[in-house]
Design an enzyme around this catalytic site. Structure first.
Site, PDB file in Angstrom:
ATOM      1  N   GLU A 230      15.917  -5.288  -2.610  1.00  0.00           N
ATOM      2  CA  GLU A 230      15.315  -4.353  -1.658  1.00  0.00           C
ATOM      3  C   GLU A 230      13.800  -4.286  -1.794  1.00  0.00           C
ATOM      4  OE1 GLU A 230      16.910  -3.203   0.808  1.00  0.00           O
ATOM      5  OE2 GLU A 230      18.803  -3.997   0.065  1.00  0.00           O
ATOM      6  N   HIS A 239      15.763 -13.126   4.039  1.00  0.00           N
ATOM      7  CA  HIS A 239      16.924 -13.591   3.286  1.00  0.00           C
ATOM      8  C   HIS A 239      16.878 -15.099   3.043  1.00  0.00           C
ATOM      9  CE1 HIS A 239      19.384  -9.911   4.702  1.00  0.00           C
ATOM     10  NE2 HIS A 239      18.958  -9.734   3.472  1.00  0.00           N
TER      11      HIS A 239
END
EC number: 3.4.24.-
Length: 512
Positions: A230, A239
């Site tokens: 995070e 990602h």
């Protein structure tokens, strides 16, 4: 080694939970997920760029910098621990792991700036004026992010984050650069949510959202991996590529190399929420991406500070509020109000036998009298504990024996592994329609439907649940000597139906 990678920072809207944002307001919550993700979609396009780089990784971040984190643990999170001390130690350990990951990849030292850890009184009082600690585990993690962000936005200047070591306070920045809320959720899988690419920005209102460098994590005991993931998003990292994103091009992602797309779930920024300790580093693509974002001024790390050994708090140091080897006490940030502990030496003061802040059976630096309640019973099968008079520690939490008759709001039952239950209760909990158990010789969950059919699943009853003439353990009915007399007084657990059909098949939909 020199790396040449091509990546895009333009991320299409993903279905992944981290970038789906919710709001506590009911009208906003009624909107579709696509609408709720609009802010992140725009934000990600703002940071859109394509960058080809050819640099040795070791030269990308030559100067060590410190990222200060403000940590809040809510009441649902601290229930994982037997004491605040245990919770605090776990949080410190997890952030030491996070710091190692960031130092190895980005030369960033991650340190706890401040910690809000509610006491048992705070949580039992259920104070509504402290939304940062009183959120229900049933609230979605997206709602918690908005509540947490709003609290942070409305609290600056109120000193909501107090430096964790007051005698070193001048060496700390006034506010942490990132704030993280540890919570628990009804979901079982580890997950987190954060505002994308918000590092070094103040919490502000943007398109109805309270936006800033904040994250909510529900991942115990795997906190460090989700926290690292995070914080990566807060820094602007996308990602890693996986089979799905490589196959359908649904979102931009970080490839394994210039020739291979799928990163094979090996790194921290893996989009899956099934984290393992195999994910102990960032991919080369993530490292290069952050360098590119900083170089092209899409994100700024200007708020990070130079490390100061004087201000760094770690495990194994006097003053961190955790009693460790060689210490008799550790009053942490509240030494001025603690007559029992010498904050400079972490030793008990003269004449003190214990520390009130540390142990439940200590009062005015001396042991409480024998028989003083130190831990209340939490349910009919949980024993209350009492001080011994010869120790400052509250005795180990114990349950009443399995099989003991109990009664709670649901009626009569028997104790099993510390809870008041019965075979019929477990049937009702696991099925949508059955509240009757059957086949009492079995320790597999066995439930009867309306027409008298008895289904046996592969799921075991809770250890300690009553079976005919004994108690269930590991799916087996263990006989208890001399049980016939005592058990004969109890209602039969056998389902006396006109037609008994035992199904040995596991019907997944029946139980789940």
């Amino acid at each position: 080694m020199r790396l040449v990678l091509l990546f895009s920072c333009v991320l299409a809207v993903s279905s992944y939970a981290e970038i789906i944002l919710a709001h506590s307001d009911e009208n906003l919550l009624s909107r579709t997920k696509n609408n709720l993700s609009k802010w992140n979609e725009n934000r990600l396009y703002d940071y859109g760029s394509k960058s080809t780089m050819s640099l040795p990784v070791s030269s990308l971040f030559p100067a060590l910098q410190t990222l200060w984190i403000g940590v809040v643990a809510d009441c649902s999170y601290v229930t994982h621990f037997t004491s605040r001390m245990e919770a605090k130690k776990h949080i410190f350990q997890e952030f030491e792991g996070v710091s190692t990951l960031y130092e190895d990849s980005f030369n960033i030292n991650v340190q706890i700036h401040s910690l809000i850890l509610p006491s048992a009184h705070d949580c039992s009082a259920n104070v509504v004026d402290r939304p940062e600690i009183s959120m229900s585990p049933r609230i979605s993690i997206e709602e918690k992010l908005e509540i947490f962000s709003k609290w942070k936005y409305e609290s600056p200047g109120n000193n909501v984050f107090e430096a964790i070591s007051p005698h070193e306070r001048e060496s700390f920045p006034s506010e942490p650069q990132v704030s993280v809320l540890f919570t628990s959720s009804v979901k079982r899988s580890p997950h987190g949510v954060s505002w994308f690419a918000t590092i070094c920005s103040e919490t502000h209102i943007e398109n109805e959202w309270h936006v800033g460098p904040l994250s909510v994590v529900s991942a115990y005991p795997n906190d460090r991996l989700v926290v690292a993931h995070e914080i990566g998003h807060i820094l602007g990292l996308i990602h890693d590529c996986n089979k799905k994103s490589c196959g359908d091009h649904s979102e931009a992602c970080c490839p394994l190399s210039s020739s291979l797309c799928d990163a094979q779930e090996l790194y921290i920024m893996n989009p899956s929420n099934s984290y393992t300790y195999a994910n102990l580093r960032f991919s080369d693509c993530s490292i290069l991406q952050l360098h590119s974002l900083v170089e092209k001024k899409y994100v700024s790390l200007s708020c990070l500070s130079k490390p100061s050994e004087k201000s760094v708090l770690r495990l194994g140091t006097c003053g961190n509020g955790i009693v460790e080897d060689g210490e008799e006490c550790d009053c942490g940030e509240d030494c001025e109000n603690n007559p029992c502990c010498d904050g400079k030496t972490c030793k008990l003061t003269k004449g003190s036998l214990c520390d009130d802040q540390q142990d439940a059976c200590c009062y005015q630096c001396h042991f409480k009298n024998a028989g003083t309640l130190c831990r209340q019973s939490t349910n009919p099968c949980d024993k209350p504990e009492f001080c011994t008079g010869i120790s400052s520690k509250c005795p180990v939490d114990e349950n009443w024996d399995d099989g003991r008759i109990c009664q709670d709001s649901l009626g009569m039952g028997s104790c099993a592994s510390g809870v008041c239950t019965s075979a019929s209760r477990q049937c009702k909990k696991l099925t949508n329609f059955s509240s009757l158990s059957c086949h009492s010789d079995s320790c597999k969950v066995s439930c009867q439907n309306e027409d008298g059919t008895c289904f046996i699943s592969a799921k075991d009853y809770i250890d300690g649940t009553r079976c005919r003439g004994g108690l269930c353990y590991n799916g087996v009915c263990v006989p208890i000597e001399g049980s016939s007399a005592s058990w004969s007084k109890q209602p039969s657990l056998f389902c006396a139906s006109g037609t008994m059909l035992i199904s040995l098949a596991v019907i997944a939909w029946f139980f789940w």
